[in-house]
Design an enzyme around this catalytic site. Structure first.
Site, PDB file in Angstrom:
ATOM      1  N   LYS A   1       0.840  -1.203   0.000  1.00  0.00           N
ATOM      2  CA  LYS A   1       0.000   0.000   0.000  1.00  0.00           C
ATOM      3  C   LYS A   1       0.871   1.247   0.000  1.00  0.00           C
ATOM      4  O   LYS A   1       0.594   2.207  -0.700  1.00  0.00           O
ATOM      5  CB  LYS A   1      -0.914   0.040   1.238  1.00  0.00           C
ATOM      6  CG  LYS A   1      -2.002  -0.975   1.200  1.00  0.00           C
ATOM      7  CD  LYS A   1      -3.338  -0.360   0.796  1.00  0.00           C
ATOM      8  CE  LYS A   1      -4.315  -1.496   0.575  1.00  0.00           C
ATOM      9  NZ  LYS A   1      -5.583  -1.168   0.054  1.00  0.00           N
TER      10      LYS A   1
ATOM     11  N   LYS B   1       0.587 -10.953 -10.592  1.00  0.00           N
ATOM     12  CA  LYS B   1      -0.282 -11.980 -10.016  1.00  0.00           C
ATOM     13  C   LYS B   1      -1.744 -11.612 -10.279  1.00  0.00           C
ATOM     14  O   LYS B   1      -2.095 -10.438 -10.201  1.00  0.00           O
ATOM     15  CB  LYS B   1       0.008 -12.005  -8.509  1.00  0.00           C
ATOM     16  CG  LYS B   1      -0.863 -12.878  -7.695  1.00  0.00           C
ATOM     17  CD  LYS B   1      -0.760 -12.517  -6.211  1.00  0.00           C
ATOM     18  CE  LYS B   1      -1.705 -11.396  -5.853  1.00  0.00           C
ATOM     19  NZ  LYS B   1      -2.017 -11.252  -4.421  1.00  0.00           N
TER      20      LYS B   1
ATOM     21  N   LYS C   1      -7.965  -9.245  -7.915  1.00  0.00           N
ATOM     22  CA  LYS C   1      -9.137  -8.409  -8.160  1.00  0.00           C
ATOM     23  C   LYS C   1      -8.762  -6.923  -8.156  1.00  0.00           C
ATOM     24  O   LYS C   1      -9.195  -6.156  -9.008  1.00  0.00           O
ATOM     25  CB  LYS C   1     -10.172  -8.713  -7.064  1.00  0.00           C
ATOM     26  CG  LYS C   1     -11.509  -8.086  -7.300  1.00  0.00           C
ATOM     27  CD  LYS C   1     -12.439  -9.046  -8.019  1.00  0.00           C
ATOM     28  CE  LYS C   1     -13.689  -8.290  -8.446  1.00  0.00           C
ATOM     29  NZ  LYS C   1     -14.677  -9.083  -9.111  1.00  0.00           N
TER      30      LYS C   1
HETATM   31  P1  TYM Z   1      -7.564 -14.002  -0.621  1.00  0.00           P
HETATM   32  O1  TYM Z   1      -9.010 -13.868  -0.327  1.00  0.00           O
HETATM   33  O2  TYM Z   1      -6.871 -12.850  -1.255  1.00  0.00           O
HETATM   34  O3  TYM Z   1      -7.332 -15.250  -1.553  1.00  0.00           O
HETATM   35  C1  TYM Z   1      -7.913 -16.522  -1.283  1.00  0.00           C
HETATM   36  C2  TYM Z   1      -6.922 -17.605  -1.661  1.00  0.00           C
HETATM   37  O4  TYM Z   1      -6.591 -17.490  -3.065  1.00  0.00           O
HETATM   38  C3  TYM Z   1      -5.183 -17.419  -3.221  1.00  0.00           C
HETATM   39  N1  TYM Z   1      -4.864 -16.576  -4.384  1.00  0.00           N
HETATM   40  C4  TYM Z   1      -4.034 -16.927  -5.354  1.00  0.00           C
HETATM   41  N2  TYM Z   1      -3.302 -18.039  -5.539  1.00  0.00           N
HETATM   42  C5  TYM Z   1      -2.538 -18.107  -6.648  1.00  0.00           C
HETATM   43  N3  TYM Z   1      -2.495 -17.117  -7.582  1.00  0.00           N
HETATM   44  C6  TYM Z   1      -3.206 -15.986  -7.447  1.00  0.00           C
HETATM   45  N4  TYM Z   1      -3.154 -15.046  -8.374  1.00  0.00           N
HETATM   46  C7  TYM Z   1      -4.026 -15.849  -6.282  1.00  0.00           C
HETATM   47  N5  TYM Z   1      -4.857 -14.887  -5.822  1.00  0.00           N
HETATM   48  C8  TYM Z   1      -5.358 -15.344  -4.655  1.00  0.00           C
HETATM   49  C9  TYM Z   1      -4.666 -16.804  -1.926  1.00  0.00           C
HETATM   50  O5  TYM Z   1      -3.317 -17.097  -1.720  1.00  0.00           O
HETATM   51  C10 TYM Z   1      -5.588 -17.448  -0.901  1.00  0.00           C
HETATM   52  O6  TYM Z   1      -5.124 -18.735  -0.543  1.00  0.00           O
HETATM   53  N6  TYM Z   1      -5.578 -13.243   3.881  1.00  0.00           N
HETATM   54  C11 TYM Z   1      -6.246 -14.233   3.053  1.00  0.00           C
HETATM   55  C12 TYM Z   1      -7.531 -14.749   3.660  1.00  0.00           C
HETATM   56  C13 TYM Z   1      -7.366 -15.311   5.019  1.00  0.00           C
HETATM   57  C14 TYM Z   1      -6.730 -16.552   5.369  1.00  0.00           C
HETATM   58  C15 TYM Z   1      -6.826 -16.657   6.774  1.00  0.00           C
HETATM   59  C16 TYM Z   1      -6.118 -17.562   4.600  1.00  0.00           C
HETATM   60  C17 TYM Z   1      -7.778 -14.742   6.183  1.00  0.00           C
HETATM   61  N7  TYM Z   1      -7.465 -15.541   7.226  1.00  0.00           N
HETATM   62  C18 TYM Z   1      -6.284 -17.760   7.469  1.00  0.00           C
HETATM   63  C19 TYM Z   1      -5.593 -18.660   5.304  1.00  0.00           C
HETATM   64  C20 TYM Z   1      -5.684 -18.757   6.702  1.00  0.00           C
HETATM   65  C21 TYM Z   1      -6.578 -13.574   1.728  1.00  0.00           C
HETATM   66  O7  TYM Z   1      -6.745 -12.387   1.644  1.00  0.00           O
HETATM   67  O8  TYM Z   1      -6.774 -14.429   0.686  1.00  0.00           O
END
Ligand code: TYM
Length: 333
Positions: free
Chosen positions: A114, A198, A201
């Site tokens: 950020k 990567k 969204k």
């Molecule tokens: P989030 O919601 O951004 O993404 C959900 C999952 O998708 C994976 N991901 C990707 N993997 C490969 N290539 C990409 N381009 C890509 N974009 C997203 C993310 O790595 C994730 O596994 N902080 C987390 C949510 C969360 C969480 C947790 C995860 C909150 N608490 C506890 C595990 C354990 C997040 O924002 O993921």
């Protein structure tokens, strides 16, 4: 079934899931349901760091719950819940913040990104700064062996391990378990349609899963290809070319993919044909999930029940851990 447990979550900061979420994490998580004890949740409290509109947040949560279930979560095999339905996540976060330093927190990517994107410290809310602590709470409450996620979450799993370790050291007791990040080397980082960053969204370089066909078509037709290939008759590069990365991920007609690759290398196929076939493959690949999603949309009581049952099961484990943590630190009433 192996006697192992995993936990993972998705942040409903956006209105729907994309193929980066699916191939980077969800597909792997779904496979694990058959082998391990699985806890998966929608991290709705995390979304507050970016979503400040009530209706938008409610809509996002509803959509991500439906998307996640439709993609293959089996409520008979996994514990599926909303983070906010399990108040122990918030309780645990308050405790864990005391076992990590400010300087360590300042090194976290989400916060640094950020700042790099031109935001200054004044505009970064504390929810965002503290995000890794809440995430550590999400994980450590369930004492999991592993956390199946995409590569972008590695640092967050590592800080959860560090926090668990410093908690255990402070009380000279193995209370919290240090989980392993479970990240696929092949699909841990799915590239975006811009072919450079990567898929994410917030970067606007996604191919969604359940959006209207017209939107998905636009996302696919707008995909970058080989920048050095100016005409369909120029030989092109397939390796690392996002349209072929995506064909390899979800076009199950491997003969068609091979044919397209060969013709692309020889300058005998246009980008439009490659993309139209990619769109058709997307429609085929996610057809069953789309049907499932429509069924779930028609049955909100069932979805509510799944979430309620999931929360009740999650609370059992989460409250046992928080009680043990309170007991360890000396907060005993
Ligand atoms: P989030 O919601 O951004 O993404 C959900 C999952 O998708 C994976 N991901 C990707 N993997 C490969 N290539 C990409 N381009 C890509 N974009 C997203 C993310 O790595 C994730 O596994 N902080 C987390 C949510 C969360 C969480 C947790 C995860 C909150 N608490 C506890 C595990 C354990 C997040 O924002 O993921």
């Amino acid at each position: 079934m192996e006697n192992k447990r995993v936990v993972s979550g998705i942040n409903p900061s956006g209105s729907s899931l994309h193929i980066g979420n699916y191939f980077g994490a969800i597909k792997h998580q779904i496979g694990l349901q058959e082998k391990m004890e699985t806890y998966y949740f929608v991290a709705d409290l995390h979304a507050l760091t970016t979503v400040k509109d009530k209706e938008t947040l409610q809509e996002n949560i509803k959509n991500v719950v439906l998307d996640y279930l439709a993609l293959g979560l089996n409520p008979d095999r996994c514990v599926f819940f909303r983070q906010s339905d399990v108040p122990q996540h918030s309780q645990m976060a308050v405790v864990l913040g005391n076992y990590v330093t400010y300087s360590h927190m300042k090194r976290m990517h989400a916060f640094k990104d950020k700042l790099q994107k031109g935001e200054n410290e004044e505009s970064i809310n504390m929810g965002l700064f503290n995000y890794p602590i809440l995430m550590a709470a999400d994980i450590l409450l369930y004492k999991p062996d592993g956390v199946p996620v995409g590569e972008d979450q590695r640092q967050h799993v590592e800080i959860a391990r560090d926090i668990a370790d410093s908690f255990n050291k402070a009380y000279k007791k193995e209370v919290l378990v240090l989980p392993e990040p479970m990240i696929s080397t092949e699909t841990g980082k799915i590239i975006g349609t811009d072919g450079t960053r990567k898929m994410s969204k917030s970067l606007g370089n996604v191919i969604e899963i359940f959006a209207d066909e017209e939107i998905i078509k636009k996302q696919i037709m707008g995909c970058f290809t080989d920048p050095n290939r100016l005409k369909a008759t120029d030989p092109g590069t397939v390796e690392g070319n996002p349209v072929f990365v995506f064909h390899d991920l979800f076009n199950e007609d491997k003969a068609e993919v091979e044919d397209l690759k060969n013709r692309y290398r020889e300058g005998r196929v246009g980008d439009v044909e490659v993309k139209e076939k990619l769109f058709a493959a997307h429609q085929r690949y996610f057809e069953a999930a789309k049907k499932k999603r429509e069924e779930l949309t028609r049955n909100p009581e069932l979805v509510q029940k799944i979430l309620r049952d999931g929360a009740n099961k999650a609370i059992k484990l989460a409250s046992a851990t928080i009680n043990e943590v309170y007991e360890t630190v000396g907060i005993v009433n």
